[in-house]
Design a protein around this motif. Structure first.
Motif, PDB file in Angstrom:
ATOM      1  N   LEU A  34      31.428  47.137  51.053  1.00  0.00           N
ATOM      2  CA  LEU A  34      32.196  46.193  51.866  1.00  0.00           C
ATOM      3  C   LEU A  34      33.224  46.919  52.734  1.00  0.00           C
ATOM      4  CD1 LEU A  34      32.700  43.284  49.312  1.00  0.00           C
ATOM      5  CD2 LEU A  34      31.360  43.211  51.422  1.00  0.00           C
ATOM      6  N   THR A  35      33.838  47.958  52.184  1.00  0.00           N
ATOM      7  CA  THR A  35      34.806  48.740  52.947  1.00  0.00           C
ATOM      8  C   THR A  35      34.116  49.475  54.094  1.00  0.00           C
ATOM      9  OG1 THR A  35      36.168  49.011  50.969  1.00  0.00           O
ATOM     10  CG2 THR A  35      36.572  50.541  52.783  1.00  0.00           C
ATOM     11  N   VAL A  36      32.966  50.096  53.820  1.00  0.00           N
ATOM     12  CA  VAL A  36      32.217  50.785  54.868  1.00  0.00           C
ATOM     13  C   VAL A  36      31.766  49.790  55.935  1.00  0.00           C
ATOM     14  CG1 VAL A  36      30.052  52.020  55.343  1.00  0.00           C
ATOM     15  CG2 VAL A  36      31.489  52.720  53.433  1.00  0.00           C
ATOM     16  N   SER A  37      31.353  48.607  55.521  1.00  0.00           N
ATOM     17  CA  SER A  37      30.957  47.564  56.462  1.00  0.00           C
ATOM     18  C   SER A  37      32.123  47.184  57.373  1.00  0.00           C
ATOM     19  CB  SER A  37      30.463  46.326  55.705  1.00  0.00           C
ATOM     20  OG  SER A  37      30.252  45.252  56.562  1.00  0.00           O
ATOM     21  N   ASN A  38      33.300  47.022  56.795  1.00  0.00           N
ATOM     22  CA  ASN A  38      34.488  46.700  57.597  1.00  0.00           C
ATOM     23  C   ASN A  38      34.837  47.829  58.565  1.00  0.00           C
ATOM     24  OD1 ASN A  38      34.778  44.198  56.470  1.00  0.00           O
ATOM     25  ND2 ASN A  38      36.595  44.677  55.282  1.00  0.00           N
ATOM     26  N   VAL A  39      34.689  49.077  58.114  1.00  0.00           N
ATOM     27  CA  VAL A  39      34.993  50.222  58.983  1.00  0.00           C
ATOM     28  C   VAL A  39      34.011  50.278  60.147  1.00  0.00           C
ATOM     29  CG1 VAL A  39      35.005  52.755  59.097  1.00  0.00           C
ATOM     30  CG2 VAL A  39      36.143  51.586  57.198  1.00  0.00           C
ATOM     31  N   ILE A  40      32.729  50.060  59.882  1.00  0.00           N
ATOM     32  CA  ILE A  40      31.727  50.073  60.953  1.00  0.00           C
ATOM     33  C   ILE A  40      31.998  48.942  61.939  1.00  0.00           C
ATOM     34  CG2 ILE A  40      29.275  49.712  61.456  1.00  0.00           C
ATOM     35  CD1 ILE A  40      28.704  51.222  58.811  1.00  0.00           C
ATOM     36  N   PHE A  41      32.284  47.759  61.417  1.00  0.00           N
ATOM     37  CA  PHE A  41      32.603  46.607  62.272  1.00  0.00           C
ATOM     38  C   PHE A  41      33.843  46.903  63.115  1.00  0.00           C
ATOM     39  CE2 PHE A  41      33.163  41.671  62.080  1.00  0.00           C
ATOM     40  CZ  PHE A  41      32.798  41.584  63.407  1.00  0.00           C
ATOM     41  N   PHE A  42      34.852  47.513  62.499  1.00  0.00           N
ATOM     42  CA  PHE A  42      36.084  47.896  63.185  1.00  0.00           C
ATOM     43  C   PHE A  42      35.771  48.837  64.348  1.00  0.00           C
ATOM     44  CE2 PHE A  42      39.673  50.715  63.842  1.00  0.00           C
ATOM     45  CZ  PHE A  42      40.767  49.872  63.813  1.00  0.00           C
ATOM     46  N   LEU A  43      34.976  49.871  64.084  1.00  0.00           N
ATOM     47  CA  LEU A  43      34.647  50.851  65.119  1.00  0.00           C
ATOM     48  C   LEU A  43      33.839  50.220  66.253  1.00  0.00           C
ATOM     49  CD1 LEU A  43      33.832  53.938  62.867  1.00  0.00           C
ATOM     50  CD2 LEU A  43      35.905  53.540  64.234  1.00  0.00           C
ATOM     51  N   CYS A  44      32.922  49.339  65.917  1.00  0.00           N
ATOM     52  CA  CYS A  44      32.149  48.637  66.956  1.00  0.00           C
ATOM     53  C   CYS A  44      33.059  47.780  67.820  1.00  0.00           C
ATOM     54  CB  CYS A  44      31.057  47.775  66.316  1.00  0.00           C
ATOM     55  SG  CYS A  44      29.696  48.717  65.645  1.00  0.00           S
ATOM     56  N   ASN A  45      34.000  47.086  67.193  1.00  0.00           N
ATOM     57  CA  ASN A  45      34.952  46.261  67.949  1.00  0.00           C
ATOM     58  C   ASN A  45      35.791  47.109  68.900  1.00  0.00           C
ATOM     59  OD1 ASN A  45      34.150  43.854  66.824  1.00  0.00           O
ATOM     60  ND2 ASN A  45      35.831  43.740  65.373  1.00  0.00           N
ATOM     61  N   ILE A  46      36.267  48.249  68.419  1.00  0.00           N
ATOM     62  CA  ILE A  46      37.079  49.139  69.257  1.00  0.00           C
ATOM     63  C   ILE A  46      36.244  49.646  70.436  1.00  0.00           C
ATOM     64  CG2 ILE A  46      38.247  51.391  69.331  1.00  0.00           C
ATOM     65  CD1 ILE A  46      39.903  49.183  68.008  1.00  0.00           C
TER      66      ILE A  46
END
Length: 191
Positions: free
Chosen positions: A92-104
């Motif tokens: 879940l943490t890795v998923s949030n980090v990937i989503f974060f990077l895509c958003n940025i």
């Protein structure tokens, strides 16, 4: 509002949801007026369609951020339910980090697009296009903030509620209330 009092924290946690809801209502009213004017008054307002399109885009991107806030964004949790607690937390943490990077990344690209739009205006309403498209990077940055909040929240959750979202409708509570009313009705008929 909590206990009839305004709660700033709750308001800020749901700000995107409130703004998206306002966009939805404005969109609904505008499209209803457009249909009425087109079919009853035999006159079409072209600016209404442009405004409705803008409201639709704003509603969608505010909805993305609201979905992240309430953990309603798209996620396939089939594998998550089969792995141990620590692996689930890590995934879940890795998923949030990937989503974060895509958003940025998308927000950065949209900032370039907005810069290239310069002082151009929309066709009918003559609104600055930079203003119209600014909701995209803004909501993506807000989504990033919500992802950081969610990741912090996950560090404090137990195995039972890790990554869980509240259901939109509590079906078990609805069924319990229904059965209570049914039992009360049957009891009243027997008396």
């Amino acid at each position: 509002m909590k206990d009839g009092k305004f709660d700033l924290k709750t308001f800020l946690n749901n700000l995107e949801l409130y703004l998206g809801t306002i966009c939805f209502f404005v969109l609904t009213v505008m499209l209803t007026l457009q249909v009425f004017s087109r079919y009853v008054l035999k006159h079409s307002f072209t600016w209404m369609e442009e405004f409705a399109t803008i409201m639709f885009v704003w509603m969608i991107y505010l909805g993305v951020s609201a979905a992240v806030t309430h953990r309603k964004h798209l996620r396939i949790d089939f594998v998550l339910n089969m792995v141990p607690f620590q692996v689930k937390r890590a995934m879940l943490t890795v998923s949030n980090v990937i989503f974060f990077l895509c958003n940025i990344y998308v927000a950065y690209i949209m900032m370039d697009v907005i810069r290239l739009l310069g002082s151009s205006k929309t066709t009918m309403l003559q609104l600055p296009q930079a203003l119209v498209y600014s909701i995209i990077p803004l909501s993506l940055v807000i989504s990033c903030i919500r992802l950081v909040q969610d990741t912090i929240r996950m560090t404090q959750e137990s195995e039972d509620n890790l990554g869980a979202s509240k259901p939109s409708m509590d079906l078990e509570a609805c069924e319990r209330i229904y059965l209570e009313k049914k039992a009360a009705k049957e009891k009243g008929e027997q008396a």
